[in-house]
Design an enzyme around this catalytic site. Structure first.
Site, PDB file in Angstrom:
ATOM      1  N   LYS A  73       0.849  -1.194   0.000  1.00 20.05           N
ATOM      2  CA  LYS A  73       0.000   0.000   0.000  1.00 20.05           C
ATOM      3  C   LYS A  73       0.885   1.245   0.000  1.00 20.05           C
ATOM      4  O   LYS A  73       1.987   1.235   0.590  1.00 20.05           O
ATOM      5  CB  LYS A  73      -0.880   0.012   1.253  1.00 20.05           C
ATOM      6  CG  LYS A  73      -1.842  -1.151   1.331  1.00 20.05           C
ATOM      7  CD  LYS A  73      -3.013  -0.935   0.409  1.00 20.05           C
ATOM      8  CE  LYS A  73      -4.018  -2.071   0.555  1.00 20.05           C
ATOM      9  NZ  LYS A  73      -5.048  -2.033  -0.484  1.00 20.05           N
ATOM     10  N   LYS A 178      -3.632   6.641 -14.484  1.00 24.27           N
ATOM     11  CA  LYS A 178      -3.997   5.597 -13.502  1.00 24.27           C
ATOM     12  C   LYS A 178      -4.571   6.248 -12.241  1.00 24.27           C
ATOM     13  O   LYS A 178      -5.490   5.708 -11.620  1.00 24.27           O
ATOM     14  CB  LYS A 178      -2.773   4.735 -13.174  1.00 24.27           C
ATOM     15  CG  LYS A 178      -3.033   3.654 -12.112  1.00 24.27           C
ATOM     16  CD  LYS A 178      -3.931   2.556 -12.639  1.00 24.27           C
ATOM     17  CE  LYS A 178      -4.405   1.505 -11.656  1.00 24.27           C
ATOM     18  NZ  LYS A 178      -3.745   1.240 -10.441  1.00 24.27           N
TER      19      LYS A 178
HETATM   20  O1  KPL Z   1      -6.163  -0.466  -9.201  1.00 30.50           O
HETATM   21  C1  KPL Z   1      -7.237  -0.966  -8.995  1.00 30.50           C
HETATM   22  C2  KPL Z   1      -7.615  -1.150  -7.578  1.00 30.50           C
HETATM   23  O2  KPL Z   1      -8.616  -1.790  -7.267  1.00 30.50           O
HETATM   24  O3  KPL Z   1      -6.866  -0.629  -6.739  1.00 30.50           O
HETATM   25  C3  KPL Z   1      -8.167  -1.268 -10.150  1.00 30.50           C
HETATM   26  C4  KPL Z   1      -7.356  -1.339 -11.424  1.00 30.50           C
HETATM   27  C5  KPL Z   1      -9.180  -0.163 -10.238  1.00 30.50           C
HETATM   28  C6  KPL Z   1      -8.846  -2.595 -10.086  1.00 30.50           C
HETATM   29  O4  KPL Z   1      -9.886  -2.633  -9.194  1.00 30.50           O
END
Ligand code: KPL
Length: 301
Positions: A73, A178
């Site tokens: 994380k 992203k």
């Molecule tokens: O990165 C993700 C996450 O859940 O943290 C995605 C790609 C949105 C997939 O759920």
């Protein structure tokens, strides 16, 4: 290649399992998952169906490998860097949510640190078993200039293991895209308690799209060319590819764990404030998640 995957949560276990089909992989994680992998191996189900026997350990100190893939994380990145610094690696790759993780790792590590994003859906079903709930892709590349050969080697290692991988030379833009995906999908699914596919239609769709548009505007304030439509399309593409996935933030909420809201929506709010911009949807999502964390998680910060 010898690869250490540091962080055996859902995504780390999936990526580690896929890599272990071709490479010598060591997973660094927590018990009871690590104990189960040591005893019976790692089963990868859902969109895949195979089992592998990577090394697994709860002690990440003093390891050595060609590549360290960091999947912890965002709020654990500094600690991960300090632990990895006790070992020896030719390169490291951040495959995490949120912004700035590569810089934090580079502060501790002597080796080149690559930036990366992953849009695979993954859920740890039980100790020793991860399910791939959506095939996405990994995009990786140098943070700045100068490490293209290292990125190519990492890209080849992922590609030969059957992971859909693109080596990119525009990582800042890819990371912002992203971030827009995570800003749209993660908090919305966690608060509405729905799977990613629920964002393709229905009432939560507009919330996700607005959070992504706000993120794109803040990206442009930072000099990154990310259009509103590109950001919204990216949310839709990922929500479709991972429709059956429980987002990582929704998984955190279900498990009463601290979320990554600080590195995602709150990061957008902080950058917007610097540019005198208001981002009401990201601010509301942040405040609601923070309120939930304050009432539920023992030590949210
Ligand atoms: O990165 C993700 C996450 O859940 O943290 C995605 C790609 C949105 C997939 O759920």
């Amino acid at each position: 290649m010898d690869i250490v995957v540091f962080g055996a949560g859902s995504l780390g276990s999936l990526v580690g399992g896929l890599l272990a089909r071709e490479h010598a992989v060591t997973l660094v994680g927590r018990d009871p998952h690590v104990a189960a992998v040591r005893e019976s191996g790692l089963r990868v189900g859902g969109r895949f169906d195979f089992a592998v026997r990577p090394d697994a350990t709860t002690d990440g100190t003093g390891l050595a490998a060609d590549l360290a893939v960091v999947t912890v994380k965002a709020f654990d990145t500094e600690a991960a860097g300090e632990t990895l610094a006790t070992g020896a690696f030719d390169a490291a790759l951040s495959l995490q949510n949120g912004m700035g993780n590569e810089e934090v790792l580079a502060d501790s590590l002597d080796c080149p640190v690559l930036a990366g994003t992953a849009t695979y859906g993954a859920v740890l079903r039980e100790p020793g078993e991860v399910e791939c709930t959506g095939r996405g892709e990994v995009v990786l590349g140098p943070r700045g200039g100068g490490t293209a050969d290292v990125a190519d080697a990492a890209g080849r290692a992922f590609g030969t293991a059957g992971i859909e991988t693109t080596v990119a030379d525009d990582m800042p833009r890819r990371l912002w895209e992203k971030l827009a995906v995570n800003a749209g999908i993660n908090a919305t699914t966690a608060l509405a308690r729905v799977e990613n596919g629920a964002l393709l239609d229905g009432p939560a769709r507009d919330v996700a799209a607005d959070a992504a548009r706000e993120t794109a505007r803040v990206a442009r304030d930072q000099g990154v060319e990310l259009g509103d439509d590109e950001a919204v399309n990216a949310v839709e593409r990922v929500a479709e590819a991972t429709a059956a996935n429980t987002s990582s933030m929704y998984q955190d909420v279900l498990a009463d764990r601290r979320t990554e809201v600080e590195a995602i929506n709150e990061y957008v709010v902080a950058r917007a404030r610097e540019a005198d911009r208001t981002v009401p949807v990201n601010r509301t999502l942040t405040n609601l998640l923070r309120a939930w964390e304050n009432g539920t998680v023992e030590h949210p910060q």
